[in-house]
Structures are given as structure tokens and as C-alpha cells.
Design a protein around this motif. Structure first.
Motif, PDB file in Angstrom:
ATOM      1  N   MET A 181       0.818  -1.199   0.000  1.00 56.42           N
ATOM      2  CA  MET A 181       0.000   0.000   0.000  1.00 56.42           C
ATOM      3  C   MET A 181       0.863   1.264   0.000  1.00 56.42           C
ATOM      4  SD  MET A 181      -3.083   0.765  -0.219  1.00 56.42           S
ATOM      5  CE  MET A 181      -4.589   1.299   0.462  1.00 56.42           C
ATOM      6  N   ILE A 182       2.026   1.188   0.647  1.00 57.24           N
ATOM      7  CA  ILE A 182       2.905   2.354   0.709  1.00 57.24           C
ATOM      8  C   ILE A 182       3.350   2.754  -0.692  1.00 57.24           C
ATOM      9  CG2 ILE A 182       5.156   3.177   1.504  1.00 57.24           C
ATOM     10  CD1 ILE A 182       4.707   1.463   4.026  1.00 57.24           C
ATOM     11  N   HIS A 183       3.677   1.778  -1.548  1.00 53.48           N
ATOM     12  CA  HIS A 183       4.091   2.086  -2.913  1.00 53.48           C
ATOM     13  C   HIS A 183       2.969   2.778  -3.682  1.00 53.48           C
ATOM     14  CE1 HIS A 183       7.878   0.043  -2.564  1.00 53.48           C
ATOM     15  NE2 HIS A 183       7.289  -1.089  -2.191  1.00 53.48           N
ATOM     16  N   GLN A 184       1.754   2.319  -3.501  1.00 53.31           N
ATOM     17  CA  GLN A 184       0.612   2.913  -4.177  1.00 53.31           C
ATOM     18  C   GLN A 184       0.428   4.363  -3.735  1.00 53.31           C
ATOM     19  OE1 GLN A 184      -3.069   0.862  -3.493  1.00 53.31           O
ATOM     20  NE2 GLN A 184      -4.038   1.771  -5.288  1.00 53.31           N
ATOM     21  N   GLU A 185       0.570   4.645  -2.474  1.00 53.75           N
ATOM     22  CA  GLU A 185       0.453   6.011  -1.963  1.00 53.75           C
ATOM     23  C   GLU A 185       1.563   6.894  -2.512  1.00 53.75           C
ATOM     24  OE1 GLU A 185       0.384   5.606   2.275  1.00 53.75           O
ATOM     25  OE2 GLU A 185      -1.566   4.601   2.259  1.00 53.75           O
ATOM     26  N   LYS A 186       2.771   6.354  -2.597  1.00 51.12           N
ATOM     27  CA  LYS A 186       3.904   7.111  -3.128  1.00 51.12           C
ATOM     28  C   LYS A 186       3.680   7.443  -4.606  1.00 51.12           C
ATOM     29  CE  LYS A 186       8.594   6.817  -2.070  1.00 51.12           C
ATOM     30  NZ  LYS A 186       9.810   6.006  -1.864  1.00 51.12           N
ATOM     31  N   ILE A 187       3.208   6.446  -5.362  1.00 56.92           N
ATOM     32  CA  ILE A 187       2.928   6.663  -6.781  1.00 56.92           C
ATOM     33  C   ILE A 187       1.817   7.690  -6.949  1.00 56.92           C
ATOM     34  CG2 ILE A 187       1.989   5.564  -8.858  1.00 56.92           C
ATOM     35  CD1 ILE A 187       3.526   3.019  -7.945  1.00 56.92           C
ATOM     36  N   SER A 188       0.775   7.592  -6.163  1.00 59.76           N
ATOM     37  CA  SER A 188      -0.328   8.561  -6.230  1.00 59.76           C
ATOM     38  C   SER A 188       0.170   9.973  -5.940  1.00 59.76           C
ATOM     39  CB  SER A 188      -1.428   8.195  -5.243  1.00 59.76           C
ATOM     40  OG  SER A 188      -2.071   7.017  -5.644  1.00 59.76           O
ATOM     41  N   ALA A 189       1.042  10.121  -4.955  1.00 61.95           N
ATOM     42  CA  ALA A 189       1.588  11.443  -4.614  1.00 61.95           C
ATOM     43  C   ALA A 189       2.436  11.994  -5.755  1.00 61.95           C
ATOM     44  CB  ALA A 189       2.400  11.357  -3.325  1.00 61.95           C
ATOM     45  N   LEU A 190       3.240  11.143  -6.376  1.00 63.18           N
ATOM     46  CA  LEU A 190       4.068  11.589  -7.504  1.00 63.18           C
ATOM     47  C   LEU A 190       3.209  11.979  -8.703  1.00 63.18           C
ATOM     48  CD1 LEU A 190       6.944   8.972  -7.268  1.00 63.18           C
ATOM     49  CD2 LEU A 190       7.112  11.424  -6.791  1.00 63.18           C
ATOM     50  N   LEU A 191       2.188  11.189  -8.987  1.00 66.09           N
ATOM     51  CA  LEU A 191       1.279  11.534 -10.084  1.00 66.09           C
ATOM     52  C   LEU A 191       0.571  12.854  -9.813  1.00 66.09           C
ATOM     53  CD1 LEU A 191      -0.292   8.070 -10.965  1.00 66.09           C
ATOM     54  CD2 LEU A 191       1.230   9.441 -12.398  1.00 66.09           C
ATOM     55  N   GLN A 192       0.178  13.076  -8.583  1.00 65.40           N
ATOM     56  CA  GLN A 192      -0.500  14.325  -8.239  1.00 65.40           C
ATOM     57  C   GLN A 192       0.413  15.521  -8.460  1.00 65.40           C
ATOM     58  OE1 GLN A 192      -3.845  14.540  -7.525  1.00 65.40           O
ATOM     59  NE2 GLN A 192      -3.401  16.680  -7.973  1.00 65.40           N
ATOM     60  N   GLN A 193       1.709  15.353  -8.192  1.00 66.27           N
ATOM     61  CA  GLN A 193       2.659  16.434  -8.455  1.00 66.27           C
ATOM     62  C   GLN A 193       2.682  16.778  -9.940  1.00 66.27           C
ATOM     63  OE1 GLN A 193       6.513  15.388  -6.903  1.00 66.27           O
ATOM     64  NE2 GLN A 193       5.810  15.448  -4.777  1.00 66.27           N
ATOM     65  N   LEU A 194       2.630  15.760 -10.802  1.00 64.17           N
ATOM     66  CA  LEU A 194       2.593  16.011 -12.242  1.00 64.17           C
ATOM     67  C   LEU A 194       1.295  16.684 -12.654  1.00 64.17           C
ATOM     68  CD1 LEU A 194       4.093  12.713 -13.704  1.00 64.17           C
ATOM     69  CD2 LEU A 194       5.160  14.966 -13.653  1.00 64.17           C
ATOM     70  N   VAL A 195       0.196  16.226 -12.096  1.00 64.88           N
ATOM     71  CA  VAL A 195      -1.114  16.804 -12.415  1.00 64.88           C
ATOM     72  C   VAL A 195      -1.143  18.277 -12.044  1.00 64.88           C
ATOM     73  CG1 VAL A 195      -3.561  16.768 -11.781  1.00 64.88           C
ATOM     74  CG2 VAL A 195      -2.376  14.631 -12.259  1.00 64.88           C
ATOM     75  N   ASP A 196      -0.506  18.626 -10.948  1.00 61.32           N
ATOM     76  CA  ASP A 196      -0.518  20.001 -10.464  1.00 61.32           C
ATOM     77  C   ASP A 196       0.367  20.949 -11.263  1.00 61.32           C
ATOM     78  OD1 ASP A 196      -2.288  19.234  -8.500  1.00 61.32           O
ATOM     79  OD2 ASP A 196      -0.755  19.049  -6.930  1.00 61.32           O
ATOM     80  N   MET A 197       1.213  20.420 -12.150  1.00 61.82           N
ATOM     81  CA  MET A 197       2.086  21.270 -12.960  1.00 61.82           C
ATOM     82  C   MET A 197       1.263  21.903 -14.081  1.00 61.82           C
ATOM     83  SD  MET A 197       5.553  19.024 -13.163  1.00 61.82           S
ATOM     84  CE  MET A 197       6.559  20.396 -13.724  1.00 61.82           C
ATOM     85  N   PRO A 198       1.287  23.235 -14.171  1.00 63.32           N
ATOM     86  CA  PRO A 198       0.505  23.908 -15.214  1.00 63.32           C
ATOM     87  C   PRO A 198       0.908  23.445 -16.615  1.00 63.32           C
ATOM     88  CG  PRO A 198       1.413  25.495 -13.653  1.00 63.32           C
ATOM     89  CD  PRO A 198       2.037  24.167 -13.349  1.00 63.32           C
TER      90      PRO A 198
END
Length: 100
Positions: free
Chosen positions: A1-18
Motif C-alpha cells: 500500500m505504501i508504494h501505491q500512496e507514493k505513486i499517487s503522490a508523484l502523479l498528483q505532483q505532475l497533475v498540479d504542474m501547469p
């Protein structure tokens, strides 16, 4: 589950980039990924699917047969279905393909 949370956080960083729009496919077999994460505009996704563009997309063809990176402009000669021209009408004018 920790890997999934880490991946989700990294993807969110990309999503947040204008201005960043992307698709990530994991474990792709026969043009169908086991996991697909996309942030492209919904009208483009609908158009792409309705017109069966996956079968003509040079990024998919290249990614299925190569490892490495290339830009959309590197694939221009392979774009016989004018996928890049069609995507530009939806604001998608530059891209990068990464295949590992």
C-alpha cells in the motif's frame, strides 16, 4: 500500500504542474494497458476513442516496439493517420514518449 500512496503522490505532483497533460500505461499488452492514468482533455479522449485512433497512433506503435524516449516530432514520419495534427486541435501540440 505504501508504494501505491507514493505513486499517487508523484502523479498528483505532475497533475498540479501547469500545462502538463499525459497518459501513463502500465503493463501494455495488445495496445491495452493493465493500468491507465490520463490527464488529457476529456473532449480529446472521447474523440480519440470514438475514432479508434489507438490503432494509428505512432506513439503507441513506437512504444510497443522500442525502449527509450523520443519526441512526437521524432515520430512525425510515422504519423500517417495525422494523429498529431488532430491532437493539436485539442491543445496537445508537443509530446514525449517513454517506453521501458
Amino acid at each position: 500500500m505504501i508504494h501505491q500512496e507514493k505513486i499517487s503522490a508523484l502523479l498528483q505532483q505532475l497533475v498540479d504542474m501547469p500545462g502538463w497533460k499525459f497518459a501513463i500505461g502500465v503493463r501494455i499488452r495488445f495496445n491495452h494497458p493493465t493500468v491507465l492514468y490520463q490527464t488529457y482533455p476529456q473532449p480529446w479522449l472521447e474523440y480519440y476513442e470514438a475514432n479508434g485512433l489507438v490503432h494509428h497512433d505512432p506513439t503507441i506503435k513506437w512504444g510497443m516496439t522500442n525502449n527509450g524516449t523520443c519526441t512526437w516530432s521524432d515520430l512525425a514520419e510515422m504519423d500517417t493517420g495525422d494523429i498529431f495534427g488532430q491532437s493539436a486541435k485539442f491543445g496537445l501540440t508537443y509530446g514525449l514518449v517513454v517506453s521501458i
